[in-house]
Structures are given as C-alpha cells and as structure tokens.
Design an enzyme around this catalytic site. Structure first.
Site, mmCIF file in Angstrom:
data_model
loop_
_atom_site.group_PDB
_atom_site.id
_atom_site.type_symbol
_atom_site.label_atom_id
_atom_site.label_comp_id
_atom_site.label_asym_id
_atom_site.label_seq_id
_atom_site.Cartn_x
_atom_site.Cartn_y
_atom_site.Cartn_z
ATOM 1 N N HIS A 26 38.594 16.684 1.318
ATOM 2 C CA HIS A 26 37.922 17.155 0.632
ATOM 3 C C HIS A 26 36.705 16.489 1.417
ATOM 4 O O HIS A 26 36.526 15.930 2.059
ATOM 5 C CB HIS A 26 37.712 16.369 -0.802
ATOM 6 C CG HIS A 26 36.066 16.754 -1.570
ATOM 7 N ND1 HIS A 26 36.072 18.420 -1.914
ATOM 8 C CD2 HIS A 26 34.827 16.116 -1.420
ATOM 9 C CE1 HIS A 26 34.580 18.567 -2.018
ATOM 10 N NE2 HIS A 26 33.680 17.420 -1.918
ATOM 11 N N SER A 74 42.869 25.386 8.303
ATOM 12 C CA SER A 74 42.785 25.371 9.635
ATOM 13 C C SER A 74 43.675 23.776 9.292
ATOM 14 O O SER A 74 44.331 22.937 10.858
ATOM 15 C CB SER A 74 41.513 24.505 10.332
ATOM 16 O OG SER A 74 41.002 23.874 9.470
ATOM 17 N N ASN A 75 43.654 23.582 8.207
ATOM 18 C CA ASN A 75 44.212 21.925 7.795
ATOM 19 C C ASN A 75 45.515 21.931 7.755
ATOM 20 O O ASN A 75 45.884 21.026 8.505
ATOM 21 C CB ASN A 75 43.630 21.443 6.120
ATOM 22 C CG ASN A 75 42.213 20.527 6.672
ATOM 23 O OD1 ASN A 75 42.219 19.305 7.408
ATOM 24 N ND2 ASN A 75 41.157 21.698 5.930
ATOM 25 N N ASP A 122 44.492 13.992 -9.620
ATOM 26 C CA ASP A 122 44.834 13.865 -11.086
ATOM 27 C C ASP A 122 43.646 14.795 -11.396
ATOM 28 O O ASP A 122 43.474 15.979 -10.850
ATOM 29 C CB ASP A 122 44.005 12.838 -11.351
ATOM 30 C CG ASP A 122 42.014 12.381 -11.196
ATOM 31 O OD1 ASP A 122 42.112 13.430 -11.105
ATOM 32 O OD2 ASP A 122 41.610 11.548 -11.032
HETATM 33 C C1 GAR Z 1 37.832 22.259 4.480
HETATM 34 O O1 GAR Z 1 36.879 21.842 5.058
HETATM 35 C C2 GAR Z 1 38.921 21.653 2.747
HETATM 36 O O2 GAR Z 1 38.604 20.013 3.250
HETATM 37 C C3 GAR Z 1 38.042 21.897 1.659
HETATM 38 O O3 GAR Z 1 38.409 23.570 2.289
HETATM 39 C C4 GAR Z 1 38.236 23.486 3.757
HETATM 40 C C5 GAR Z 1 39.231 24.376 3.783
HETATM 41 O O4 GAR Z 1 39.502 25.097 5.393
HETATM 42 N N1 GAR Z 1 38.249 21.451 0.694
HETATM 43 C C6 GAR Z 1 37.912 22.005 -0.354
HETATM 44 O O5 GAR Z 1 36.399 21.761 -0.705
HETATM 45 C C7 GAR Z 1 38.003 21.212 -1.559
HETATM 46 N N2 GAR Z 1 37.303 20.873 -2.675
HETATM 47 P P1 GAR Z 1 41.348 25.544 6.114
HETATM 48 O O6 GAR Z 1 41.323 26.617 5.057
HETATM 49 O O7 GAR Z 1 40.516 26.082 7.243
HETATM 50 O O8 GAR Z 1 41.635 24.140 5.912
#
Ligand code: GAR
Length: 200
Positions: free
Chosen positions: A108, A13-14, A140
């Site tokens: 995150h 989704s991101n 990093d």
């Molecule tokens: C999101 O909430 C992102 O912030 C998290 O995984 C999800 C991915 O959603 N990332 C982490 O936890 C990284 N440590 P998406 O696949 O729908 O973008």
C-alpha cells in the site's frame, strides 16, 4: 520451491518488480499464476509477455465471497503458498483470508495506518504530512489493516505533485515487496498480535 500467486487490477509495475526479483534469484520462490479481476489490466499483458500463466477472473457482477471462491479455487489448483496483492483494488473476504491464513500480503502506498484506501498519495499531500511511504502488510478482511511486515518512508517535498510523490514511493514499493516476500518464504518472521517480529 514456494509458489507465489500474484493478484492485480492495473498497471502491474509491482508484479514486474517481483518477476525481476524472481528471475535474478533475489526471491526464493516462483510465480505460479497471475490473476487480474480486470480484463484489460496492463499487468496481465506484461505477465503474458514474460511467459507467465496469467488470467482474468472478472469480478464485475459477483458478490465479494462469491468472487473470492473462484480466485481461491484457482490459487489452490496452482498450489500457491503465498498470495501477493500487487495493486489488487478489492477488499478480500473473511473466506479468502481463512483459506490462506497469514499467507496473503498487500502493498500500500502510504505509511499505514495513515491514509488507507484509495488515492493514498493524494491523501498524504492533502493532509500536509512531511513524510509518507509504503507498507507491506499481512491481509485480513479489513481495509489495509493487517500486521505490518516492512515500511519505507519517503520525504514529501514542497513542489511535489501526486505524480512525483507516487513515483518516489513506487521505487520504494518495488524494493520492499521483494524483501517482505523473502521474510515470509524463508520463514524469518512470526506474528505476535499486531507485531511482526524476526524469528531467531
Ligand atoms: C501501487 O502504488 C500499490 O501500492 C497501490 O496500487 C499501485 C499499483 O501499481 N495499491 C493500493 O493502493 C492498494 N490499496 P502497480 O499496478 O504498478 O503495481
């Protein structure tokens, strides 16, 4: 125009929010490639449906740097300027960071440095904090640790579940990732130690 490389492991989704921003001209860059370490990531499917070059480089069975070398090679072949981790659930190696210095971003779902790692929304609920949120930061080689570009806070309500909190955070993620990428591609920030500050 600057080129983005998107790395993801799941739903995507991101990635879609970023693709929407690119399409709408809200980001001064183009998406050159989408890479997943998981063959069945929904995000890969979504990217292909939208006509992006999207491929899986499976991580299973590879050491961290051994894997990252394959990804870096592909990103370089596509002349990627900025790497955007979008739900990419792997730590990157010092090698990867060295190949894209100050050119890897991650999103995150917590207000870092609180609740790094997996299940950040669950961690926030368990801890009982009254606000959580999301963070876009430079990457990093440590987990969810680099200099912070943008954060957004959301309240935690008494009746929140992991799902309701995650959804509230996610809508902020989609908003701030575009903003953060623009700060970098438009050269509007510099890093001073741990602080990311606006250039004049
Ligand atoms: C999101 O909430 C992102 O912030 C998290 O995984 C999800 C991915 O959603 N990332 C982490 O936890 C990284 N440590 P998406 O696949 O729908 O973008």
């Amino acid at each position: 125009m600057k080129k983005l490389g998107i790395l993801l492991s799941g739903r995507g989704s991101n990635f879609e929010a970023l693709a929407d921003s690119v399409d709408a001209g809200r980001i001064n860059a183009e998406i050159a490639i989408v890479i997943s370490n998981k063959p069945n990531a929904q995000g890969l499917e979504r990217a292909r449906e939208r006509g992006f070059e999207a491929e899986c480089i499976p991580s299973r069975g590879f050491g961290r740097e051994e894997y990252d070398r394959q990804v870096v090679q592909r990103l370089k072949e596509k002349c990627v300027d900025l790497v955007c981790l979008a739900g990419f659930m792997r730590l990157v190696s010092a090698y990867f960071v060295g190949e894209f210095p100050e050119r890897i971003l991650n999103i995150h779902p917590s207000l870092l440095p609180s609740f790094p790692g997996l299940d950040a929304q669950h961690q926030a609920l368990e801890h009982g904090v009254k606000f959580s949120g999301c963070t876009v930061h430079f990457v990093d080689e440590n987990l969810d640790a680099g200099p912070i570009l943008i954060q957004a806070a959301v309240p935690i309500l008494d009746n929140d579940t992991e799902e309701s909190l995650s959804a509230r955070i996610l809508s902020q993620e989609h908003r701030i990732y575009t903003e953060a990428i623009n700060l970098v591609v438009d050269d509007k920030i510099r890093i001073e130690g741990r602080r990311v500050v606006r250039t004049l």
